[in-house]
Design a protein around this motif. Sequence first.
Motif, PDB file in Angstrom:
ATOM      1  N   SER A  82       3.425  83.319  45.939  1.00  0.00           N
ATOM      2  CA  SER A  82       4.229  84.374  45.319  1.00  0.00           C
ATOM      3  C   SER A  82       3.873  84.589  43.856  1.00  0.00           C
ATOM      4  O   SER A  82       3.380  83.692  43.181  1.00  0.00           O
ATOM      5  CB  SER A  82       5.719  84.048  45.424  1.00  0.00           C
ATOM      6  N   VAL A  83       4.147  85.805  43.383  1.00  0.00           N
ATOM      7  CA  VAL A  83       3.941  86.177  41.989  1.00  0.00           C
ATOM      8  C   VAL A  83       5.286  86.626  41.429  1.00  0.00           C
ATOM      9  O   VAL A  83       5.986  87.420  42.059  1.00  0.00           O
ATOM     10  CB  VAL A  83       2.925  87.344  41.881  1.00  0.00           C
ATOM     11  N   VAL A  84       5.639  86.108  40.251  1.00  0.00           N
ATOM     12  CA  VAL A  84       6.859  86.526  39.571  1.00  0.00           C
ATOM     13  C   VAL A  84       6.430  87.226  38.286  1.00  0.00           C
ATOM     14  O   VAL A  84       5.764  86.634  37.434  1.00  0.00           O
ATOM     15  CB  VAL A  84       7.799  85.336  39.272  1.00  0.00           C
ATOM     16  N   GLY A  85       6.781  88.515  38.177  1.00  0.00           N
ATOM     17  CA  GLY A  85       6.338  89.346  37.060  1.00  0.00           C
ATOM     18  C   GLY A  85       6.901  88.921  35.721  1.00  0.00           C
ATOM     19  O   GLY A  85       7.974  88.324  35.623  1.00  0.00           O
ATOM     20  N   ALA A  86       6.151  89.245  34.679  1.00  0.00           N
ATOM     21  CA  ALA A  86       6.501  88.890  33.304  1.00  0.00           C
ATOM     22  C   ALA A  86       7.940  89.289  32.965  1.00  0.00           C
ATOM     23  O   ALA A  86       8.406  90.357  33.331  1.00  0.00           O
ATOM     24  CB  ALA A  86       5.540  89.566  32.342  1.00  0.00           C
ATOM     25  N   GLY A  87       8.628  88.377  32.293  1.00  0.00           N
ATOM     26  CA  GLY A  87       9.978  88.648  31.813  1.00  0.00           C
ATOM     27  C   GLY A  87      11.081  88.552  32.848  1.00  0.00           C
ATOM     28  O   GLY A  87      12.244  88.725  32.524  1.00  0.00           O
ATOM     29  N   THR A  88      10.744  88.244  34.077  1.00  0.00           N
ATOM     30  CA  THR A  88      11.752  88.179  35.138  1.00  0.00           C
ATOM     31  C   THR A  88      12.614  86.931  34.992  1.00  0.00           C
ATOM     32  O   THR A  88      12.125  85.850  34.683  1.00  0.00           O
ATOM     33  CB  THR A  88      11.064  88.184  36.519  1.00  0.00           C
ATOM     34  N   VAL A  89      13.910  87.088  35.243  1.00  0.00           N
ATOM     35  CA  VAL A  89      14.843  85.960  35.312  1.00  0.00           C
ATOM     36  C   VAL A  89      15.212  85.809  36.784  1.00  0.00           C
ATOM     37  O   VAL A  89      15.731  86.739  37.395  1.00  0.00           O
ATOM     38  CB  VAL A  89      16.109  86.220  34.466  1.00  0.00           C
ATOM     39  N   LEU A  90      14.935  84.633  37.348  1.00  0.00           N
ATOM     40  CA  LEU A  90      15.125  84.421  38.784  1.00  0.00           C
ATOM     41  C   LEU A  90      16.045  83.237  39.037  1.00  0.00           C
ATOM     42  O   LEU A  90      15.817  82.137  38.541  1.00  0.00           O
ATOM     43  CB  LEU A  90      13.774  84.180  39.468  1.00  0.00           C
ATOM     44  N   GLU A  91      17.085  83.487  39.834  1.00  0.00           N
ATOM     45  CA  GLU A  91      17.978  82.419  40.272  1.00  0.00           C
ATOM     46  C   GLU A  91      17.865  82.227  41.780  1.00  0.00           C
ATOM     47  O   GLU A  91      18.225  81.199  42.306  1.00  0.00           O
ATOM     48  CB  GLU A  91      19.421  82.750  39.886  1.00  0.00           C
ATOM     49  N   GLY A  92      17.358  83.203  42.482  1.00  0.00           N
ATOM     50  CA  GLY A  92      17.278  83.177  43.941  1.00  0.00           C
ATOM     51  C   GLY A  92      15.924  82.717  44.454  1.00  0.00           C
ATOM     52  O   GLY A  92      15.280  81.860  43.858  1.00  0.00           O
ATOM     53  N   ILE A  93      15.496  83.349  45.542  1.00  0.00           N
ATOM     54  CA  ILE A  93      14.272  82.936  46.232  1.00  0.00           C
ATOM     55  C   ILE A  93      13.242  84.053  46.199  1.00  0.00           C
ATOM     56  O   ILE A  93      13.535  85.188  46.538  1.00  0.00           O
ATOM     57  CB  ILE A  93      14.570  82.566  47.694  1.00  0.00           C
ATOM     58  N   ALA A  94      12.030  83.701  45.792  1.00  0.00           N
ATOM     59  CA  ALA A  94      10.877  84.589  45.928  1.00  0.00           C
ATOM     60  C   ALA A  94      10.157  84.113  47.188  1.00  0.00           C
ATOM     61  O   ALA A  94       9.546  83.056  47.200  1.00  0.00           O
ATOM     62  CB  ALA A  94       9.970  84.490  44.703  1.00  0.00           C
ATOM     63  N   ARG A  95      10.285  84.862  48.246  1.00  0.00           N
ATOM     64  CA  ARG A  95       9.721  84.461  49.541  1.00  0.00           C
ATOM     65  C   ARG A  95       8.203  84.388  49.501  1.00  0.00           C
ATOM     66  O   ARG A  95       7.553  85.001  48.653  1.00  0.00           O
ATOM     67  CB  ARG A  95      10.165  85.436  50.621  1.00  0.00           C
ATOM     68  N   GLU A  96       7.633  83.673  50.452  1.00  0.00           N
ATOM     69  CA  GLU A  96       6.191  83.434  50.530  1.00  0.00           C
ATOM     70  C   GLU A  96       5.380  84.727  50.433  1.00  0.00           C
ATOM     71  O   GLU A  96       5.694  85.728  51.084  1.00  0.00           O
ATOM     72  CB  GLU A  96       5.883  82.723  51.850  1.00  0.00           C
ATOM     73  N   ASN A  97       4.366  84.701  49.579  1.00  0.00           N
ATOM     74  CA  ASN A  97       3.413  85.799  49.385  1.00  0.00           C
ATOM     75  C   ASN A  97       4.063  87.111  48.930  1.00  0.00           C
ATOM     76  O   ASN A  97       3.542  88.185  49.212  1.00  0.00           O
ATOM     77  CB  ASN A  97       2.580  86.038  50.649  1.00  0.00           C
ATOM     78  N   MET A  98       5.158  87.023  48.220  1.00  0.00           N
ATOM     79  CA  MET A  98       5.837  88.219  47.718  1.00  0.00           C
ATOM     80  C   MET A  98       5.600  88.366  46.214  1.00  0.00           C
ATOM     81  O   MET A  98       5.327  87.399  45.520  1.00  0.00           O
ATOM     82  CB  MET A  98       7.346  88.136  47.971  1.00  0.00           C
ATOM     83  N   ILE A  99       5.727  89.601  45.730  1.00  0.00           N
ATOM     84  CA  ILE A  99       5.700  89.878  44.301  1.00  0.00           C
ATOM     85  C   ILE A  99       7.127  90.231  43.901  1.00  0.00           C
ATOM     86  O   ILE A  99       7.740  91.126  44.483  1.00  0.00           O
ATOM     87  CB  ILE A  99       4.756  91.050  43.982  1.00  0.00           C
ATOM     88  N   VAL A 100       7.648  89.511  42.934  1.00  0.00           N
ATOM     89  CA  VAL A 100       9.022  89.705  42.485  1.00  0.00           C
ATOM     90  C   VAL A 100       8.977  90.095  41.012  1.00  0.00           C
ATOM     91  O   VAL A 100       8.286  89.469  40.218  1.00  0.00           O
ATOM     92  CB  VAL A 100       9.836  88.401  42.653  1.00  0.00           C
ATOM     93  N   PHE A 101       9.698  91.139  40.652  1.00  0.00           N
ATOM     94  CA  PHE A 101       9.755  91.528  39.247  1.00  0.00           C
ATOM     95  C   PHE A 101      11.112  92.125  38.956  1.00  0.00           C
ATOM     96  O   PHE A 101      11.825  92.563  39.852  1.00  0.00           O
ATOM     97  CB  PHE A 101       8.636  92.517  38.888  1.00  0.00           C
ATOM     98  N   GLN A 102      11.431  92.132  37.703  1.00  0.00           N
ATOM     99  CA  GLN A 102      12.712  92.645  37.244  1.00  0.00           C
ATOM    100  C   GLN A 102      12.452  93.990  36.593  1.00  0.00           C
ATOM    101  O   GLN A 102      11.707  94.077  35.626  1.00  0.00           O
ATOM    102  CB  GLN A 102      13.299  91.661  36.238  1.00  0.00           C
ATOM    103  N   GLN A 103      13.035  95.048  37.149  1.00  0.00           N
ATOM    104  CA  GLN A 103      12.828  96.371  36.579  1.00  0.00           C
ATOM    105  C   GLN A 103      13.592  96.524  35.278  1.00  0.00           C
ATOM    106  O   GLN A 103      14.725  96.068  35.157  1.00  0.00           O
ATOM    107  CB  GLN A 103      13.299  97.457  37.546  1.00  0.00           C
ATOM    108  N   ARG A 104      12.939  97.151  34.355  1.00  0.00           N
ATOM    109  CA  ARG A 104      13.568  97.449  33.084  1.00  0.00           C
ATOM    110  C   ARG A 104      13.633  98.963  32.945  1.00  0.00           C
ATOM    111  O   ARG A 104      12.632  99.648  33.115  1.00  0.00           O
ATOM    112  CB  ARG A 104      12.760  96.859  31.945  1.00  0.00           C
ATOM    113  N   VAL A 105      14.783  99.457  32.630  1.00  0.00           N
ATOM    114  CA  VAL A 105      14.951 100.897  32.462  1.00  0.00           C
ATOM    115  C   VAL A 105      15.061 101.176  30.970  1.00  0.00           C
ATOM    116  O   VAL A 105      15.898 100.604  30.275  1.00  0.00           O
ATOM    117  CB  VAL A 105      16.217 101.405  33.189  1.00  0.00           C
ATOM    118  N   ILE A 106      14.194 102.031  30.505  1.00  0.00           N
ATOM    119  CA  ILE A 106      14.243 102.431  29.103  1.00  0.00           C
ATOM    120  C   ILE A 106      14.844 103.827  29.060  1.00  0.00           C
ATOM    121  O   ILE A 106      14.342 104.755  29.687  1.00  0.00           O
ATOM    122  CB  ILE A 106      12.840 102.419  28.480  1.00  0.00           C
ATOM    123  N   ASP A 107      15.930 103.936  28.351  1.00  0.00           N
ATOM    124  CA  ASP A 107      16.630 105.213  28.275  1.00  0.00           C
ATOM    125  C   ASP A 107      16.355 105.810  26.890  1.00  0.00           C
ATOM    126  O   ASP A 107      16.379 105.106  25.883  1.00  0.00           O
ATOM    127  CB  ASP A 107      18.134 104.961  28.445  1.00  0.00           C
TER     128      ASP A 107
END
Length: 112
Positions: A82-107
């Motif tokens: 798995s890959v966890v994107g820059a700046g992501t805060v993770l408390e849960g599970i990033a499943r096998e071979n997944m890409i996890v990232f935290q979206q940031r909305v700029i207004d």
Amino acid sequence: MEIGDRTIIGDCSVICAAENVSIGKETMIAAHCKIYDSNHGMHLGTPMRQQTLSIRPVAVGSDCWLGAGVTLLAGAAVQDGSVVGAGTVLEGIARENMIVFQQRVIDTVARR
């Protein structure tokens, strides 16, 4: 704490293992990452300095990549590949071979 063979941990990264943090082999952890297997209590009526810790293991599998500034909180699991994107805060599970990232909305708002 267990760290597998050929795992790289970047500059200024912090691993706080009160009991159990495990990292598999050939995993890349970029700079400024933080991994915590404990969390501070926040019970009303008890002074902050007297709060107890809650501890849950953190597991990072093999062949994973944590981008710059990732934070893994108590109980987080990053499964193999798995890959966890820059700046992501993770408390849960990033499943096998997944890409996890935290979206940031700029207004944007026009100046008046």
